[in-house]
Write an enzyme that holds these catalytic residues in place. Structure first.
Site, PDB file in Angstrom:
ATOM      1  N   GLY A 117       0.831  -1.190   0.000  1.00 21.82           N
ATOM      2  CA  GLY A 117       0.000   0.000   0.000  1.00 21.82           C
ATOM      3  C   GLY A 117       0.870   1.245   0.000  1.00 21.82           C
ATOM      4  N   CYS A 118       0.311   2.369  -0.435  1.00 20.01           N
ATOM      5  CA  CYS A 118       1.115   3.588  -0.561  1.00 20.01           C
ATOM      6  C   CYS A 118       1.598   4.090   0.800  1.00 20.01           C
ATOM      7  CB  CYS A 118       0.343   4.666  -1.312  1.00 20.01           C
ATOM      8  SG  CYS A 118      -1.295   5.038  -0.660  1.00 20.01           S
ATOM      9  N   HIS A 119       0.674   4.338   1.734  1.00 18.03           N
ATOM     10  CA  HIS A 119       1.087   4.794   3.064  1.00 18.03           C
ATOM     11  C   HIS A 119       2.030   3.771   3.711  1.00 18.03           C
ATOM     12  CE1 HIS A 119      -2.065   7.898   3.062  1.00 18.03           C
ATOM     13  NE2 HIS A 119      -2.913   6.966   2.670  1.00 18.03           N
ATOM     14  N   SER A 121       4.068   1.700   2.349  1.00 19.51           N
ATOM     15  CA  SER A 121       5.408   1.668   1.753  1.00 19.51           C
ATOM     16  C   SER A 121       6.355   2.605   2.483  1.00 19.51           C
ATOM     17  CB  SER A 121       5.333   2.053   0.269  1.00 19.51           C
ATOM     18  OG  SER A 121       4.619   1.106  -0.472  1.00 19.51           O
ATOM     19  N   PHE A 290       7.578  10.259  -1.689  1.00 20.75           N
ATOM     20  CA  PHE A 290       7.518   9.515  -2.949  1.00 20.75           C
ATOM     21  C   PHE A 290       6.180   9.802  -3.632  1.00 20.75           C
ATOM     22  CE2 PHE A 290       6.169   7.025   0.651  1.00 20.75           C
ATOM     23  CZ  PHE A 290       5.029   6.337   0.251  1.00 20.75           C
TER      24      PHE A 290
END
Length: 319
Positions: A117-119, A121, A290
């Site tokens: 998941g983005c968060h 990562s 990012f």
């Protein structure tokens, strides 16, 4: 050599980005299911089983259903799941090649890889090495907050920001969400860092399309070892030495800031993650910056695909 790729959920935010990133590659043939047959399980099964690589850009239940369509004995077709369905599943490899010394090889050899998941990562890139290295105790009461562009919320959230002729004042300000403190990324954030307890996580969405900063505050007096910001920066720099897409920034980050500010958009349209360490002897702040659609989603998926297909890891990706 050409590889056949099927993007299941091609019309969602992540699916569209993966399609866009792969469309110009001569080594990739994208299999496109006819619109009228997208929901026909038998037709979908044919596409899945004829592909070398299947990206799952679907809700959790739909991802599990698509995996179930793999024919018995088919060990050629490989999956990259961008949903939360399999991120802590023992039969799936977590798709963060930079996690530790052995993770890249696990991704390379896996048939089923769960894209982070983005968060999660950013959080895992910051916290995992420190827990594994004995700097942050496993039972440390970790808190984290993350600000992201609205593209991470999918088509509905994108439309709520981009379609109105006039944006209400409450939409212009950063907005906390997931205030029930049960965000869907929490299981992987705990599992992949080795923490004894889930972190207190407060995500924030901002009035910008893409980009992300995940921040983790630490109190040195509560850590397992006596460390200063310089020690933490050096430890992370050693852990990520030689990585193409994860960069630990210098401790003196002033030249890299925007008049003292840390914008969330600097890494947009790349697969690069920048890790920062700020603070002094009493307080430390870790930050990961990012692109939530890059290293936080489609870029990470393609990086894993490259490894799994045996091509250069950075093919088609900007660092």
């Amino acid at each position: 050599m050409s590889y056949k790729v099927f993007i299941d959920g091609r019309h969602g935010t992540t699916g569209l980005k993966i399609d866009e990133r792969l469309s110009s590659r001569a080594d990739i043939e994208i299999l496109s299911i006819p619109e009228a047959q997208r929901k026909d399980a038998a037709v979908k099964a044919e596409y899945i089983n004829s592909a070398d690589m299947v990206f799952l850009c679907l809700p959790d239940a739909a991802s599990r259903e698509s995996v179930s369509l793999l024919a018995p004995g088919n060990t050629r077709t490989r999956f990259l799941d961008a949903s939360t369905a399999h991120r802590t599943h023992p039969d799936w490899v977590y798709g963060l090649p930079e996690l530790n010394a052995g993770q890249r090889e696990k991704v390379k050899n896996a048939q089923k890889v769960a894209v982070p998941g983005c968060h999660a990562s950013g959080f895992i890139m910051l916290v995992h090495p420190l827990v594994a290295g004995g700097i942050v105790p496993a039972d440390y009461p970790v808190s984290t907050y993350s600000i992201t562009g609205y593209s991470g919320g999918g088509k509905e959230m994108i439309a709520s920001y981009e379609e109105p002729a006039y944006l209400a004042d409450e939409m212009k300000s950063p907005r906390f969400y997931a205030l029930g403190l049960a965000h869907k990324h929490l299981p992987e954030m705990q599992h992949m860092t080795g923490l004894a307890h889930k972190p207190l996580f407060t995500p924030i969405v901002g009035n910008f399309a893409q980009g992300m900063v995940v921040a983790v505050p630490l109190l040195p007096r509560a850590l397992s070892k006596k460390v200063a910001p310089a020690d933490v920066q050096a430890f992370l720099a050693e852990h990520y030495a030689g990585q193409t897409f994860v960069k630990v920034m210098p401790l003196d980050a002033a030249p890299l800031l925007d008049n003292g500010f840390l914008p969330a958009t600097t890494c947009n349209d790349t697969n690069r993650a920048e890790l920062f360490v700020f603070g002094h002897e009493d307080q430390i702040l870790l930050a990961a910056r990012f692109d939530n659609l890059g290293k936080g989603a489609s870029g990470a998926a393609i990086q894993c695909m490259n490894l799994m297909l045996g091509v250069d890891e950075a093919t088609g990706l900007a660092s």
